[in-house]
Design a protein around this motif. Structure first.
Motif, PDB file in Angstrom:
ATOM      1  N   ASN A  31       0.833  -1.204   0.000  1.00 16.66           N
ATOM      2  CA  ASN A  31       0.000   0.000   0.000  1.00 16.66           C
ATOM      3  C   ASN A  31       0.867   1.252   0.000  1.00 16.66           C
ATOM      4  O   ASN A  31       0.618   2.192  -0.757  1.00 16.66           O
ATOM      5  N   GLU A  32       1.882   1.271   0.858  1.00 16.79           N
ATOM      6  CA  GLU A  32       2.761   2.446   0.919  1.00 16.79           C
ATOM      7  C   GLU A  32       3.574   2.600  -0.372  1.00 16.79           C
ATOM      8  O   GLU A  32       3.826   3.716  -0.817  1.00 16.79           O
ATOM      9  N   LEU A  33       3.977   1.498  -0.972  1.00 16.67           N
ATOM     10  CA  LEU A  33       4.678   1.568  -2.259  1.00 16.67           C
ATOM     11  C   LEU A  33       3.786   2.174  -3.345  1.00 16.67           C
ATOM     12  O   LEU A  33       4.253   2.931  -4.191  1.00 16.67           O
ATOM     13  N   GLU A  34       2.494   1.850  -3.307  1.00 14.55           N
ATOM     14  CA  GLU A  34       1.555   2.431  -4.273  1.00 14.55           C
ATOM     15  C   GLU A  34       1.382   3.935  -4.035  1.00 14.55           C
ATOM     16  O   GLU A  34       1.325   4.718  -4.982  1.00 14.55           O
ATOM     17  N   PHE A  35       1.296   4.341  -2.758  1.00 12.46           N
ATOM     18  CA  PHE A  35       1.208   5.772  -2.454  1.00 12.46           C
ATOM     19  C   PHE A  35       2.462   6.497  -2.942  1.00 12.46           C
ATOM     20  O   PHE A  35       2.390   7.585  -3.508  1.00 12.46           O
ATOM     21  N   TYR A  36       3.609   5.884  -2.727  1.00 12.36           N
ATOM     22  CA  TYR A  36       4.876   6.458  -3.195  1.00 12.36           C
ATOM     23  C   TYR A  36       4.847   6.629  -4.712  1.00 12.36           C
ATOM     24  O   TYR A  36       5.236   7.673  -5.236  1.00 12.36           O
ATOM     25  N   LYS A  37       4.385   5.602  -5.398  1.00 13.48           N
ATOM     26  CA  LYS A  37       4.333   5.672  -6.865  1.00 13.48           C
ATOM     27  C   LYS A  37       3.380   6.771  -7.334  1.00 13.48           C
ATOM     28  O   LYS A  37       3.670   7.470  -8.310  1.00 13.48           O
ATOM     29  N   MET A  38       2.255   6.944  -6.643  1.00 14.17           N
ATOM     30  CA  MET A  38       1.331   8.021  -7.024  1.00 14.17           C
ATOM     31  C   MET A  38       1.996   9.389  -6.871  1.00 14.17           C
ATOM     32  O   MET A  38       1.792  10.278  -7.686  1.00 14.17           O
ATOM     33  N   ASP A  39       2.798   9.546  -5.825  1.00  9.88           N
ATOM     34  CA  ASP A  39       3.469  10.820  -5.572  1.00  9.88           C
ATOM     35  C   ASP A  39       4.654  11.063  -6.502  1.00  9.88           C
ATOM     36  O   ASP A  39       4.904  12.191  -6.915  1.00  9.88           O
ATOM     37  N   HIS A  40       5.412  10.027  -6.814  1.00  8.15           N
ATOM     38  CA  HIS A  40       6.688  10.189  -7.521  1.00  8.15           C
ATOM     39  C   HIS A  40       6.699   9.652  -8.949  1.00  8.15           C
ATOM     40  O   HIS A  40       7.697   9.812  -9.656  1.00  8.15           O
ATOM     41  N   GLY A  41       5.634   8.981  -9.347  1.00  5.28           N
ATOM     42  CA  GLY A  41       5.566   8.461 -10.711  1.00  5.28           C
ATOM     43  C   GLY A  41       6.310   7.161 -10.931  1.00  5.28           C
ATOM     44  O   GLY A  41       6.346   6.640 -12.040  1.00  5.28           O
ATOM     45  N   LYS A  42       6.920   6.626  -9.882  1.00  3.64           N
ATOM     46  CA  LYS A  42       7.634   5.351  -9.985  1.00  3.64           C
ATOM     47  C   LYS A  42       7.815   4.786  -8.582  1.00  3.64           C
ATOM     48  O   LYS A  42       7.650   5.488  -7.581  1.00  3.64           O
ATOM     49  N   TYR A  43       8.151   3.500  -8.527  1.00  8.76           N
ATOM     50  CA  TYR A  43       8.436   2.869  -7.246  1.00  8.76           C
ATOM     51  C   TYR A  43       9.835   3.265  -6.795  1.00  8.76           C
ATOM     52  O   TYR A  43      10.703   3.560  -7.616  1.00  8.76           O
ATOM     53  N   PRO A  44      10.087   3.254  -5.483  1.00  9.79           N
ATOM     54  CA  PRO A  44      11.422   3.637  -5.012  1.00  9.79           C
ATOM     55  C   PRO A  44      12.471   2.585  -5.371  1.00  9.79           C
ATOM     56  O   PRO A  44      12.147   1.425  -5.603  1.00  9.79           O
ATOM     57  N   SER A  45      13.716   3.020  -5.369  1.00 13.79           N
ATOM     58  CA  SER A  45      14.802   2.076  -5.642  1.00 13.79           C
ATOM     59  C   SER A  45      15.133   1.245  -4.404  1.00 13.79           C
ATOM     60  O   SER A  45      15.720   0.181  -4.514  1.00 13.79           O
ATOM     61  N   SER A  46      14.739   1.731  -3.212  1.00 10.60           N
ATOM     62  CA  SER A  46      14.937   0.965  -1.974  1.00 10.60           C
ATOM     63  C   SER A  46      13.801   1.267  -1.001  1.00 10.60           C
ATOM     64  O   SER A  46      13.155   2.316  -1.089  1.00 10.60           O
ATOM     65  N   LEU A  47      13.573   0.362  -0.068  1.00 15.92           N
ATOM     66  CA  LEU A  47      12.512   0.567   0.918  1.00 15.92           C
ATOM     67  C   LEU A  47      12.810   1.736   1.845  1.00 15.92           C
ATOM     68  O   LEU A  47      11.893   2.350   2.389  1.00 15.92           O
ATOM     69  N   SER A  48      14.068   2.069   2.026  1.00 15.84           N
ATOM     70  CA  SER A  48      14.404   3.172   2.930  1.00 15.84           C
ATOM     71  C   SER A  48      13.791   4.494   2.471  1.00 15.84           C
ATOM     72  O   SER A  48      13.558   5.388   3.290  1.00 15.84           O
ATOM     73  N   ALA A  49      13.484   4.618   1.187  1.00 20.26           N
ATOM     74  CA  ALA A  49      12.836   5.835   0.693  1.00 20.26           C
ATOM     75  C   ALA A  49      11.477   6.050   1.354  1.00 20.26           C
ATOM     76  O   ALA A  49      11.028   7.187   1.502  1.00 20.26           O
ATOM     77  N   LEU A  50      10.834   4.977   1.792  1.00 20.44           N
ATOM     78  CA  LEU A  50       9.535   5.108   2.453  1.00 20.44           C
ATOM     79  C   LEU A  50       9.650   5.764   3.824  1.00 20.44           C
ATOM     80  O   LEU A  50       8.675   6.292   4.348  1.00 20.44           O
TER      81      LEU A  50
END
Length: 132
Positions: free
Chosen positions: A41-60
């Motif tokens: 769920n948090e990865l999807e929120f990140y993608k909505m904000d940034h247009g892509k998934y993070p390169s590492s979980l620490s970005a969350l």
């Protein structure tokens, strides 16, 4: 008489201990599936904000939410562990268009069966126990 009592206790222990261990691993596996769903769920929120998934979980934990956040709020305060208290393995793929989230199960090694099986989640797919 004491030998009979000790024998009965030994027999009961032999029957109960494997069942308790089985329930523990079952609970750890369910906790892992739940933690993975929350991370997705948090990865999807990140993608909505940034247009892509993070390169590492620490970005969350370091990046701030752009939509739906209360000012200076990150996606997570900390990265959860799997049910066996091990860190998830995460690999961003395809320039941020996909990812793989992995728990190596009870044996903490790749592959395995039953509770030792890997648990995997990828973008757009629910977490699942490999081989099931």
């Amino acid at each position: 008489e004491l030998m009979i009592v000790v024998s009965i206790i030994g027999l009961l222990a032999a029957i109960l201990v494997p069942n308790v261990a089985h329930q523990w691993d079952y609970a750890c596996q369910k906790a892992t599936l739940s933690s993975m769903s929350g991370l997705q769920n948090e990865l999807e929120f990140y993608k909505m904000d940034h247009g892509k998934y993070p390169s590492s979980l620490s970005a969350l934990t370091t990046e701030k939410k752009k939509m739906g956040g209360a000012g200076d709020e990150s996606y997570l305060s900390e990265i959860p562990a799997d049910g066996w208290q091990e860190q998830f393995s995460y690999s961003g793929r395809d320039d941020g268009r996909s990812y793989e989230l992995l728990s190596t199960g009870a044996d903490r090694g790749r592959g395995g069966e039953d509770f030792d099986a890997d648990i995997v989640a990828t973008a757009g797919k629910k977490p699942k126990v490999e081989g099931s």
